[in-house]
Design a protein around this motif. Structure first.
Motif, mmCIF file in Angstrom:
data_model
loop_
_atom_site.group_PDB
_atom_site.id
_atom_site.type_symbol
_atom_site.label_atom_id
_atom_site.label_comp_id
_atom_site.label_asym_id
_atom_site.label_seq_id
_atom_site.Cartn_x
_atom_site.Cartn_y
_atom_site.Cartn_z
ATOM 1 N N ASN A 324 0.790 -1.228 0.000
ATOM 2 C CA ASN A 324 0.000 0.000 0.000
ATOM 3 C C ASN A 324 0.821 1.277 0.000
ATOM 4 O O ASN A 324 0.402 2.287 -0.553
ATOM 5 C CB ASN A 324 -0.941 0.008 1.210
ATOM 6 N N ASN A 325 1.985 1.247 0.608
ATOM 7 C CA ASN A 325 2.756 2.485 0.730
ATOM 8 C C ASN A 325 4.230 2.164 0.889
ATOM 9 O O ASN A 325 4.613 1.022 1.186
ATOM 10 C CB ASN A 325 2.236 3.334 1.899
ATOM 11 N N ILE A 326 5.063 3.167 0.703
ATOM 12 C CA ILE A 326 6.507 2.970 0.738
ATOM 13 C C ILE A 326 6.983 2.530 2.119
ATOM 14 O O ILE A 326 7.917 1.733 2.238
ATOM 15 C CB ILE A 326 7.246 4.260 0.295
ATOM 16 N N ASN A 327 6.333 3.009 3.169
ATOM 17 C CA ASN A 327 6.727 2.591 4.519
ATOM 18 C C ASN A 327 6.516 1.102 4.722
ATOM 19 O O ASN A 327 7.340 0.431 5.351
ATOM 20 C CB ASN A 327 5.937 3.381 5.569
ATOM 21 N N GLN A 328 5.408 0.588 4.182
ATOM 22 C CA GLN A 328 5.139 -0.841 4.315
ATOM 23 C C GLN A 328 6.146 -1.655 3.509
ATOM 24 O O GLN A 328 6.624 -2.695 3.969
ATOM 25 C CB GLN A 328 3.706 -1.149 3.867
ATOM 26 N N LEU A 329 6.488 -1.195 2.322
ATOM 27 C CA LEU A 329 7.482 -1.890 1.507
ATOM 28 C C LEU A 329 8.827 -1.938 2.237
ATOM 29 O O LEU A 329 9.470 -3.007 2.307
ATOM 30 C CB LEU A 329 7.628 -1.184 0.160
#
Length: 475
Positions: A324-329
């Motif tokens: 969903n988002n770069i932080n999750q990646l």
């Protein structure tokens, strides 16, 4: 660049806050709009609108709520394509799966809740004390605050607004900061059939969520989210003794015994582990397999993982889209980088570098120990871990040895063993020879750090009610 607005009193309004943040398409990494970071004034004005609406929606009959909710479901069905487009640009999920697994299922669940409005339970009225007649009123709580996550924005909103509306409550809902669009459109569609102020949407990040939770107005605050977020909601609500409903993270054990159909288990658990990029608190991302069949099962699971495809929303031959988002990646990458030396990456284990956006390859990790980070903590990505066990007792002990207690599955042809293990697993849902199917008629919710309270079913509706005993003298 499109600027999002809050939806209060059946219309879009600007936030009082000057703070904004970017909305990003996770399949490309490109900025697609901006959202307000609503402040306390925004939240309290939405709560005031909801409180005023209790005089109308809160006094409707079950039949009236049933009729209005069916109209909302029908209207959402007619705007199905618009809702799919709105969600896909926030999540990057495959559109064909949003259609079948969220829109169709969520609209059906909303129709269930419409029917449940007319089926609330209670004890019979009667004389339980000589000379006195007792009756029980099941009433709406009044105003409820709700916070929904980014993994299934439409369906998780249905799980919140459906029972709340069915019970006669009014709502202030904050969707995830990264996925507001389908929720805003839901509120816009529903406004035609609801009194002003019944269903309000306020946008923002965790700070806005804290205002939702700490307000003195709501009688209940409900969240679907992480354990950390749930603890924050519970702590904020406790200052006002506000009830909370928490549907939090999970770490589902999938116990594969040596007599199981290994082909079916490997195929199903790969699909339900990687579906939606593993961004599901019930995902089959923790597999415990009996030692004697470990090698055979692992080979089948790796084969299924390698056959799993991912891509951008318009594709219909893929299982999942981006994280969903770069932080999750980056969080998933960190978990993989910190794997201990005794772990083996059987396949995957890295970011997909063949396309833009926040994609991670389907991953299988073998050889982990019970106290390893990847076993104890929710990963929430396309990563499946594999452990071995020797006896039934070992399987149950290892399964329960995590802080979570949401969902689990048992794979065996031995019916008695399936019953024993399902009894002993400390999880709110146990699937036998399957994983993840949900039906509106059955409750969904967990134990331990996975929270408390039930979504779906009539029990989910009753969580949004309060009981009042009325006693009359017959003298």
């Amino acid at each position: 660049m499109s600027q999002r607005q809050n939806f209060v009193n059946n219309k879009y309004i600007n936030s009082h806050s000057s703070s904004t943040f970017d909305l990003v398409d996770p399949s490309t990494g490109e900025i697609i709009g901006q959202s307000p970071n609503s402040n306390e004034q925004d939240v309290e004005e939405a709560y005031a609108a909801a409180e005023a609406a209790t005089a109308t929606w809160g006094r409707t009959t079950p039949a009236q709520r049933h009729a209005a909710m069916l109209k909302i479901a029908n209207a959402m069905e007619s705007r199905r394509d618009d809702l799919i487009e709105a969600q896909a640009r926030n999540t990057g999920q495959p559109k064909y799966l949003i259609a079948s697994e969220e829109m169709d299922v969520g609209i059906d669940q909303l129709r269930f809740f419409a029917g449940a409005a007319r089926m609330l339970s209670g004890v019979p009225s009667g004389e339980y004390l000589e000379g006195f007649s007792s009756s029980l009123r099941r009433e709406p709580i009044g105003v409820v605050g709700q916070i929904t996550p980014w993994n299934y924005p439409f369906m998780m909103a249905v799980w919140k607004i459906g029972p709340a509306l069915a019970a006669g409550n009014t709502i202030v809902l904050k969707p995830s900061d990264t996925t507001p669009d389908s929720t805003l459109l839901m509120a816009e569609i529903a406004a035609e059939f609801l009194p002003e102020g019944t269903f309000n949407v306020v946008l923002g990040n965790a700070e806005t969520g804290a205002f939702i939770s700490s307000s003195k107005v709501p009688g209940l605050v409900a969240i679907t989210g992480s354990v950390k977020a749930g603890m924050a909601v519970a702590a904020a609500a406790a200052k006002n003794l506000t009830q909370v409903h928490l549907e939090l993270g999970g770490k589902a054990p999938c116990v594969v015994f040596d007599d199981a159909d290994l082909d079916a288990a490997a195929t199903t658990l790969a699909e339900t582990g990687f579906f939606n990029g593993g961004q599901d608190c019930t995902a089959s991302t923790r597999i415990l397999v009996q030692e004697s069949v470990h090698d055979d099962f692992l080979a089948k699971l790796v084969e299924a993982a390698k056959a799993t495809t991912y891509g951008t929303p318009e594709k219909d031959d893929i299982l999942y889209g981006p994280l969903n988002n770069i932080n999750q990646l980056e969080r998933i990458e960190g978990i993989i980088e910190r794997l201990p030396a005794h772990a083996t990456i059987a396949t995957g284990g890295k970011r997909a570098d063949d396309m833009p956006g926040f994609f991670f390859k389907p991953t299988v990790v073998d050889g982990l120990h019970q106290d390893d980070e990847a076993i104890q903590n929710e990963i929430f990505g396309p990563v499946i871990t594999v452990q071995t066990f020797s006896t039934e007792e070992d399987a149950v002990r290892m399964s329960n040895d995590v802080e979570y207690g949401l969902a689990s599955s048992v794979w065996t042809k031995d019916h008695a063993r399936a019953l024993r293990v399902s009894r002993d697993l400390d999880f709110g849902c146990v699937w036998i020879n399957c994983h993840i199917p949900l039906v509106a008629e059955m409750p969904h919710g967990g134990f331990k750090s996975s929270g408390y309270g039930k979504d779906l079913s009539r029990f989910g509706v009753e969580e949004y009610t309060r009981l009042k005993h009325v006693m009359s003298s017959m003298g």
